[in-house]
Design an enzyme around this catalytic site. Structure first.
Site, PDB file in Angstrom:
ATOM      1  N   LYS A   1       0.924  -1.088  -0.075  1.00  0.00           N
ATOM      2  CA  LYS A   1       0.059   0.130  -0.175  1.00  0.00           C
ATOM      3  C   LYS A   1       0.945   1.140   0.030  1.00  0.00           C
ATOM      4  CE  LYS A   1      -3.819  -0.458   2.656  1.00  0.00           C
ATOM      5  NZ  LYS A   1      -4.654  -0.465   3.968  1.00  0.00           N
TER       6      LYS A   1
ATOM      7  N   ARG B   1      -2.936   3.183   8.783  1.00  0.00           N
ATOM      8  CA  ARG B   1      -3.467   2.189   8.001  1.00  0.00           C
ATOM      9  C   ARG B   1      -2.334   1.260   7.847  1.00  0.00           C
ATOM     10  NH1 ARG B   1      -4.779   4.720   2.147  1.00  0.00           N
ATOM     11  NH2 ARG B   1      -6.022   2.668   1.898  1.00  0.00           N
TER      12      ARG B   1
ATOM     13  N   GLY C   1      -8.464  -6.541   4.577  1.00  0.00           N
ATOM     14  CA  GLY C   1      -9.182  -6.483   5.782  1.00  0.00           C
ATOM     15  C   GLY C   1      -8.739  -7.307   6.913  1.00  0.00           C
TER      16      GLY C   1
ATOM     17  N   MET D   1      -5.606  -6.817   8.341  1.00  0.00           N
ATOM     18  CA  MET D   1      -5.250  -6.196   9.627  1.00  0.00           C
ATOM     19  C   MET D   1      -6.039  -4.707   9.746  1.00  0.00           C
ATOM     20  SD  MET D   1      -1.184  -6.883   8.980  1.00  0.00           S
ATOM     21  CE  MET D   1      -1.408  -5.862   7.378  1.00  0.00           C
TER      22      MET D   1
ATOM     23  N   ARG E   1      -3.845  -1.445  -5.961  1.00  0.00           N
ATOM     24  CA  ARG E   1      -3.075  -2.955  -5.737  1.00  0.00           C
ATOM     25  C   ARG E   1      -3.636  -3.688  -6.934  1.00  0.00           C
ATOM     26  NH1 ARG E   1      -6.566  -4.132  -0.739  1.00  0.00           N
ATOM     27  NH2 ARG E   1      -8.518  -4.433  -1.578  1.00  0.00           N
TER      28      ARG E   1
ATOM     29  N   HIS F   1     -16.296  -8.148   1.314  1.00  0.00           N
ATOM     30  CA  HIS F   1     -15.468  -9.108   1.961  1.00  0.00           C
ATOM     31  C   HIS F   1     -15.803 -10.618   1.485  1.00  0.00           C
ATOM     32  CE1 HIS F   1     -14.015 -11.746   4.978  1.00  0.00           C
ATOM     33  NE2 HIS F   1     -12.978 -11.135   4.888  1.00  0.00           N
TER      34      HIS F   1
ATOM     35  N   ARG G   1      -5.831 -49.055 -20.363  1.00  0.00           N
ATOM     36  CA  ARG G   1      -5.767 -50.025 -19.844  1.00  0.00           C
ATOM     37  C   ARG G   1      -6.747 -51.046 -20.155  1.00  0.00           C
ATOM     38  NH1 ARG G   1      -6.679 -45.611 -16.641  1.00  0.00           N
ATOM     39  NH2 ARG G   1      -5.120 -44.792 -15.322  1.00  0.00           N
TER      40      ARG G   1
ATOM     41  N   GLU H   1       8.288 -49.783 -14.143  1.00  0.00           N
ATOM     42  CA  GLU H   1       7.712 -49.340 -12.707  1.00  0.00           C
ATOM     43  C   GLU H   1       8.345 -50.283 -11.699  1.00  0.00           C
ATOM     44  OE1 GLU H   1       3.564 -50.306 -13.438  1.00  0.00           O
ATOM     45  OE2 GLU H   1       4.012 -52.072 -14.978  1.00  0.00           O
TER      46      GLU H   1
ATOM     47  N   SER I   1       7.482 -46.523 -20.797  1.00  0.00           N
ATOM     48  CA  SER I   1       6.569 -45.670 -20.103  1.00  0.00           C
ATOM     49  C   SER I   1       6.563 -45.771 -18.540  1.00  0.00           C
ATOM     50  CB  SER I   1       5.287 -45.891 -20.533  1.00  0.00           C
ATOM     51  OG  SER I   1       4.334 -45.251 -19.903  1.00  0.00           O
TER      52      SER I   1
ATOM     53  N   GLY J   1       5.701 -45.984 -15.351  1.00  0.00           N
ATOM     54  CA  GLY J   1       4.398 -46.337 -14.447  1.00  0.00           C
ATOM     55  C   GLY J   1       4.913 -45.791 -13.168  1.00  0.00           C
ATOM     56  N   THR J   2       4.678 -44.564 -12.804  1.00  0.00           N
ATOM     57  CA  THR J   2       5.224 -43.866 -11.785  1.00  0.00           C
ATOM     58  C   THR J   2       4.589 -44.135 -10.234  1.00  0.00           C
ATOM     59  OG1 THR J   2       3.971 -41.736 -12.368  1.00  0.00           O
ATOM     60  CG2 THR J   2       6.663 -41.889 -12.766  1.00  0.00           C
ATOM     61  N   ASN J   3       3.272 -44.684 -10.569  1.00  0.00           N
ATOM     62  CA  ASN J   3       2.457 -45.072  -9.343  1.00  0.00           C
ATOM     63  C   ASN J   3       3.157 -46.352  -8.776  1.00  0.00           C
ATOM     64  OD1 ASN J   3       0.610 -43.238  -9.926  1.00  0.00           O
ATOM     65  ND2 ASN J   3      -0.847 -44.488 -10.798  1.00  0.00           N
ATOM     66  N   ASP J   4       3.423 -47.463  -9.421  1.00  0.00           N
ATOM     67  CA  ASP J   4       4.069 -48.645  -9.178  1.00  0.00           C
ATOM     68  C   ASP J   4       5.424 -48.546  -8.668  1.00  0.00           C
ATOM     69  OD1 ASP J   4       2.356 -51.063  -8.714  1.00  0.00           O
ATOM     70  OD2 ASP J   4       1.873 -50.722 -10.736  1.00  0.00           O
TER      71      ASP J   4
ATOM     72  N   CYS K   1       3.162 -42.351 -17.372  1.00  0.00           N
ATOM     73  CA  CYS K   1       1.705 -42.515 -17.489  1.00  0.00           C
ATOM     74  C   CYS K   1       1.162 -42.670 -16.102  1.00  0.00           C
ATOM     75  CB  CYS K   1       1.315 -43.773 -18.308  1.00  0.00           C
ATOM     76  SG  CYS K   1       1.991 -45.363 -17.752  1.00  0.00           S
TER      77      CYS K   1
ATOM     78  N   TYR L   1       6.828 -37.160 -23.368  1.00  0.00           N
ATOM     79  CA  TYR L   1       5.603 -36.845 -23.124  1.00  0.00           C
ATOM     80  C   TYR L   1       5.463 -37.198 -21.790  1.00  0.00           C
ATOM     81  CZ  TYR L   1       4.303 -41.815 -23.286  1.00  0.00           C
ATOM     82  OH  TYR L   1       4.552 -43.136 -23.189  1.00  0.00           O
TER      83      TYR L   1
HETATM   84  P1  ADP Z   1      -7.873  -2.088   4.139  1.00  0.00           P
HETATM   85  O1  ADP Z   1      -6.437  -2.728   3.856  1.00  0.00           O
HETATM   86  O2  ADP Z   1      -8.653  -2.769   5.109  1.00  0.00           O
HETATM   87  O3  ADP Z   1      -8.641  -1.817   2.817  1.00  0.00           O
HETATM   88  P2  ADP Z   1      -7.301   0.646   4.291  1.00  0.00           P
HETATM   89  O4  ADP Z   1      -6.215   1.116   5.183  1.00  0.00           O
HETATM   90  O5  ADP Z   1      -7.423   0.603   2.886  1.00  0.00           O
HETATM   91  O6  ADP Z   1      -7.748  -0.752   5.033  1.00  0.00           O
HETATM   92  O7  ADP Z   1      -8.670   1.465   4.974  1.00  0.00           O
HETATM   93  C1  ADP Z   1      -9.926   1.215   5.076  1.00  0.00           C
HETATM   94  C2  ADP Z   1     -10.765   2.116   4.482  1.00  0.00           C
HETATM   95  O8  ADP Z   1     -10.405   3.580   4.881  1.00  0.00           O
HETATM   96  C3  ADP Z   1     -10.700   2.263   3.087  1.00  0.00           C
HETATM   97  O9  ADP Z   1     -11.908   2.123   2.370  1.00  0.00           O
HETATM   98  C4  ADP Z   1      -9.742   3.418   2.730  1.00  0.00           C
HETATM   99  O10 ADP Z   1     -10.187   4.223   1.293  1.00  0.00           O
HETATM  100  C5  ADP Z   1     -10.285   4.350   3.647  1.00  0.00           C
HETATM  101  N1  ADP Z   1      -9.339   5.389   3.863  1.00  0.00           N
HETATM  102  C6  ADP Z   1      -8.162   5.046   4.766  1.00  0.00           C
HETATM  103  N2  ADP Z   1      -7.459   6.147   4.652  1.00  0.00           N
HETATM  104  C7  ADP Z   1      -8.205   7.149   4.280  1.00  0.00           C
HETATM  105  C8  ADP Z   1      -8.133   8.515   4.079  1.00  0.00           C
HETATM  106  N3  ADP Z   1      -6.785   9.315   4.595  1.00  0.00           N
HETATM  107  N4  ADP Z   1      -9.291   9.166   3.801  1.00  0.00           N
HETATM  108  C9  ADP Z   1     -10.261   8.760   3.381  1.00  0.00           C
HETATM  109  N5  ADP Z   1     -10.616   7.525   3.549  1.00  0.00           N
HETATM  110  C10 ADP Z   1      -9.447   6.630   4.007  1.00  0.00           C
HETATM  111 MG    MG Z   2      -7.677  -0.820   1.472  1.00  0.00          MG
HETATM  112 MG    MG Z   3       1.564 -50.318 -12.698  1.00  0.00          MG
END
Ligand code: ADP
Ligand code: MG
Ligand code: MG
Length: 917
Positions: A32, A102, A111, A113, A346, A464, A571, A772, A791, A793-796, A859, A879
């Site tokens: 980020k 953040r 989501g 952390m 991202r 989510h 077979r 095999e 061929s 026969g890698t199972n056996d 095979c 192959y």
């Molecule tokens: P996550 O990784 O859970 O998406 P974020 O750090 O991206 O967490 O933030 C959670 C939400 O808060 C996101 O929708 C983000 O756009 C919003 N947000 C974070 N920082 C700001 C900011 N400075 N101004 C407005 N919205 C923010």
């Molecule tokens: Mg985010």
């Molecule tokens: Mg066999």
């Protein structure tokens, strides 16, 4: 003292320190933070801010929760810069600077952390903002969000404690939605929230913005080791020692007024890969509101209608970022009073289907090379493509129970459960479960992983539930608004229909439909044109061939349509188990006189011939390897224990029979069963896997294999006469000594010649063997003098090299071995390179030395396993042969192996022109 803090404008410094490599920058600033700095440099509108590095996080965590020396001083300096840049002051009531704190690790963990918004709010700033706005709604809404997030993230107070107060106030105010609350309501809620903080943490909420920021930063550092973050990393294979960065960023307000909004958008469709923006937004809302899935979002097309110029600007930014990253982007944006801000970009999460389409489209657009397109799509993703969908015939005119948004494709059938813990407890292969929730939270991930499908009544395409489902390939339908979920009564209702916990439902994640009951599934056919093109590029680069294991013409057809270049294993014994044939096979086994046996064998001849004809016709122009009978004969007889039980039964019944004919019939049956039992006992072996099977059977009962060879040649000559281009390859299993092969080949080739003389048609053919047994591999030079192809026969070969019986071990000690890490992986799934692989390497070398044109392949089931295909490529096999369904996976894996080779040769393709715009 290390530099722990970098302003978004200081990317050049970070690059200088890390050597300029974007990976290393992401390692230090987190994904980020690196992208925020990168966008700042590109001129994308990003609110000012700075990043505390992952190094700072790791130092903090390893010191047991102690900020490293110098970090806080550097942070305060950076805050001073923000104050200057924005003309606002931290804690200044006349122009308060507010920031977010953040989390952001190297790899995105949406989501997982924590983030705290609106840092800088306190009683003073809130009152001042309310006074200058003439209304407290906005100011106290910001403040209560801070109190809530700070309380949960920093002080670990339960969410519910806050929710309860909010609901209570709404009740007294007589409103049902948050938006109807006024300034006084929010002011009161802030008071209640402060009381919650006091009660649950025994402390006052800190009014000092700097203290808020410091404690929030520490909490975000700590969230790296939170349970859900750890679970997510374990599930996605992200290392646990990377640490998270913290981004401190000036707030912009999507909840300022009705010309403000916040939203998320993908630069292309994350489900199908179609070009064009896809996303959701909410007017008059802040950050989390969109992803939380608690308010009904609007699709981006609404923005295009209402504010076309903002939409165009967003489109333009998305396109620029896509070109810059050469990948589909997932953006967070906020509109504050008509001005667009980008808060995050991202690489977007996507389905396997979207991955393929985007890779192919981007190669066509010149954004990436074809090679890159191939490298981007993993063999596992192609596997997802081949996941089942519902049988259209079974659906027929069935009415769906409900409809929602199709956010993660595929078909899932399971029993309904209403919470994640229960899903985790109940979900298993035998008892699949579908998790049904109003919405999902990061705490639910363990249950989502345990479920085969996911359904939510709320939320949009970027909720989510949708993101997680897509990433882990779980079919999902979200936003099923007609569905009412009663979590207490443990049932869901749609109109009059009621589905209780434990009832079966079918989830169509491709079309966004739910059905009651269990609908049978069919495996997808590969008519996706993007996948077809990608695989054709794979065919251009791969060196190793791909054949299929197929016993019947219909399997061969499927294999060919999936791109198989021949049959690597047919077979023949499978055909013997069919109901019309088994009695003949049994008669052959039971025969005491050779003419009886000969008669039974000859009865099988036309049946086998027609099987092979079908295969040759389907595989016109391609090789077909037919393996002569392999399993021990007792497998064709009823089990001795069954026969004993039957006999006891019959004898008992005999005493109650009245008429002579009845008694006669019973006696006859007893005699027959008795004979079967004697034969079964005679054939019994303590270790049938190492017993009378494979070539050993051929040597003991030459009539049987001679018939099989006759059937092969009669079919081949017949087809050839009809103009089919046939390439039969006759394969003799379980050879351990070259002499076995000499004897068999002599007799069989003679039979083949005889058929060709009789029919007057000559066909090209080969005789070869399976490798095999370790002894065969070790003496490959001698064996290659008689065999024209090998061929593996890698199972056996795996069983005999390890000296373990697969059937027993996979239920027994092998499970324990894998759990304890005694073995790195199941050798029956992925070829054991160091042991079995070395035997193969030896056999390949010795075989080729004796016979340079020796054809070699594999095979066993490993033929469809990407890692094993890589090994086969390295060993120089001609192959791999795998199940028809895995042929596309094998084609791609083979291309990946070839590309990895080329990378090792440092043969780099020139960068496409359009890249790095
Ligand atoms: P996550 O990784 O859970 O998406 P974020 O750090 O991206 O967490 O933030 C959670 C939400 O808060 C996101 O929708 C983000 O756009 C919003 N947000 C974070 N920082 C700001 C900011 N400075 N101004 C407005 N919205 C923010
Ligand atoms: Mg985010
Ligand atoms: Mg066999």
């Amino acid at each position: 003292m290390p530099k722990y803090i970098y302003l978004f404008t200081e990317l050049d410094d970070v690059e200088a320190r890390t050597g300029g490599d974007h990976e290393a920058v992401r390692g230090l600033l987190g994904g980020k933070g690196a992208n925020l700095a990168d966008m700042t440099r590109l001129g994308v509108p990003v609110p000012h801010g700075f990043t505390a590095t992952t190094e700072a996080c790791n130092a903090y965590l390893s010191a047991g929760g102690e900020l490293p020396e110098g970090l806080w001083e550097q942070a305060l300096e950076a805050v001073a810069v923000l104050e200057e840049q924005t003309g606002k002051g931290f804690g200044d009531p006349s122009a308060p600077l507010l920031v977010s704190c953040r989390s952001g690790a190297k790899f995105s963990m949406p989501g997982m952390m924590d983030t705290v918004l609106n840092i800088g709010m306190n009683d003073l700033t809130a009152e001042a903002m309310a006074a200058s706005a003439g209304d407290g709604r906005f100011a106290f809404d910001l403040y209560r969000r801070l109190l809530h997030m700070y309380g949960t993230v920093v002080l670990n107070i339960e969410d519910d404690a806050f929710e309860r107060e909010l609901e209570d106030r709404k009740r007294t105010a007589g409103v049902s939605v948050d938006a109807e609350l006024g300034g006084d309501d929010w002011r009161d809620i802030c008071e209640r929230y402060k009381a919650v903080v006091r009660t649950f943490s025994g402390r006052e909420f800190p009014p000092d913005p700097r203290e808020q920021l410091r404690t929030a930063t520490e909490a975000v550092f700590r969230s790296w080791n939170g349970k859900r973050a750890v679970d997510y990393r374990t599930a996605s294979g992200i290392p646990h020692d990377l640490g998270t960065a913290v981004n401190v960023q000036t707030m912009v307000f999507g909840n300022l007024d009705s010309s403000s909004a916040t939203g998320v958008c993908m630069s292309r469709n994350g489900t199908t890969g179609e070009p064009g923006l896809e996303g959701d937004y909410l007017e008059n809302a802040q950050g989390e509101d969109v992803v939380a899935g608690t308010r009904r979002t609007e699709p981006l097309s609404g923005l295009a209608e209402r504010s076309p110029e903002l939409y165009t600007e967003l489109e333009d930014i998305a396109r620029r970022l896509e070109r810059h990253h050469r990948n589909m982007q997932d953006l967070e944006f906020t509109i504050e009073a008509g001005k667009l801000w980008v808060l995050q970009t991202r690489d977007g999460k996507r389905t396997a289907e979207a991955e393929v389409r985007i890779a192919v489209d981007m190669a066509d657009e010149g954004l990436i090379s074809r090679r890159e397109a191939l490298e981007r799509v993993s063999a596992a993703q192609v596997d997802v493509f081949l996941h089942p969908k519902f049988d259209p015939r079974a659906i027929g005119s069935r009415e769906p129970l409900a409809e929602g948004l199709a956010v993660s494709p595929g078909a899932a059938v399971g029993q309904v459960v209403f919470d994640a813990d229960r899903a985790e407890r109940a979900g298993s292969a035998e008892r699949p479960v579908v998790l049904v929730r109003p919405d999902t939270k990061p705490d639910d991930v363990h249950g989502m992983l345990a479920a085969v499908g996911i359904v939510t009544s709320r939320g949009g395409r970027t909720s989510h539930a949708a993101l997680v489902a897509r990433q882990f390939g779980r079919p999902a339908v979200v936003g099923v608004s007609s569905m009412e979920i009663d979590l207490v009564g443990r049932e869901l209702r749609v109109g009059d229909a009621v589905v209780r916990e434990g009832d079966w439902i079918s989830v169509d994640g491709t079309r966004g439909l739910l059905y009651e009951g269990e609908i049978p599934t069919v495996v997808a056919d590969l008519d996706n044109p993007y996948l077809a093109r990608l695989l054709s590029w794979a065919d251009d680069v791969r060196r190793i061939g791909v054949r299929a294991n197929a016993d019947y013409p219909r399997d061969a057809e499927r294999a060919r349509s999936h791109g198989a270049e021949g049959i690597g294993l047919c077979r023949t014994e499978h055909m013997f188990f069919e109901t019309d044939r088994l009695p003949i096979v049994q008669r052959m086994i039971m025969a005491t006189e050779s003419h009886e046996r000969e008669a039974a064998v000859m009865e099988l001849l036309p049946l086998q011939r027609s099987d092979f004809e079908g295969l040759f016709r389907v595989m016109d122009g391609l090789p077909v390897i037919i393996r002569l009978i392999d399993p021990p004969l007792h497998e064709f007889l009823p089990a001795a224990s069954q026969l004993t039980a039957d006999l006891a039964d019959l004898k008992l019944r005999l005493q109650h029979l009245q008429t002579l004919p009845e008694i006669d019939r019973a006696l006859e049956e007893i005699a027959t069963k008795q004979r079967y039992l004697e034969r079964a006992r005679a054939l019994h072996e303590d270790n049938p896997m190492l017993g009378t099977r494979g070539v050993r059977l051929g040597i003991l009962i030459p009539e049987l294999v001679r018939m099989q060879v006759r059937a092969i040649f009669e079919a081949a000559c017949g087809c050839a006469r009809d103009g089919v281009d046939v390439h039969p390859e006759i394969m003799i299993p379980l050879v351990t000594h070259v002499q076995e092969l000499r004897e068999m080949r002599g007799a069989l080739e003679e039979e083949g010649r005889r058929v060709m003389d009789e029919t007057g048609v000559d066909v090209p053919y080969r005789f070869g063997t399976m490798i095999e047994i370790p002894r065969a591999a070790l003496t490959a030079d001698e064996i290659a003098e008689v065999a024209e192809f090998f061929s593996f026969g890698t199972n056996d070969l795996t069983q005999t090299t390890f000296g373990i019986s697969r059937d027993d071990a996979e239920q027994g000690f092998l499970v324990e071995y894998l759990r304890r890490g005694v073995l790195p992986s199941n050798p029956f799934e992925t070829l054991d390179e160091d042991g079995v692989g070395r035997l193969m390497e030896w056999a390949v070398g010795e075989g080729r030395r004796a016979r340079p044109e020796l054809e070699m392949g594999i095979c066993g089931e490993h033929g469809g396993d990407p890692a094993s295909i890589g090994l086969c490529h390295t060993l120089g096999l001609d192959y791999v042969s795998c199940s028809p369904f895995r042929v596309p996976i094998a084609r791609l894996a083979a291309a990946h192996a070839a590309l990895a080779d080329r990378a090792a040769d440092a043969e780099v393709e020139p960068e496409p022109v359009a890249a790095r715009a």
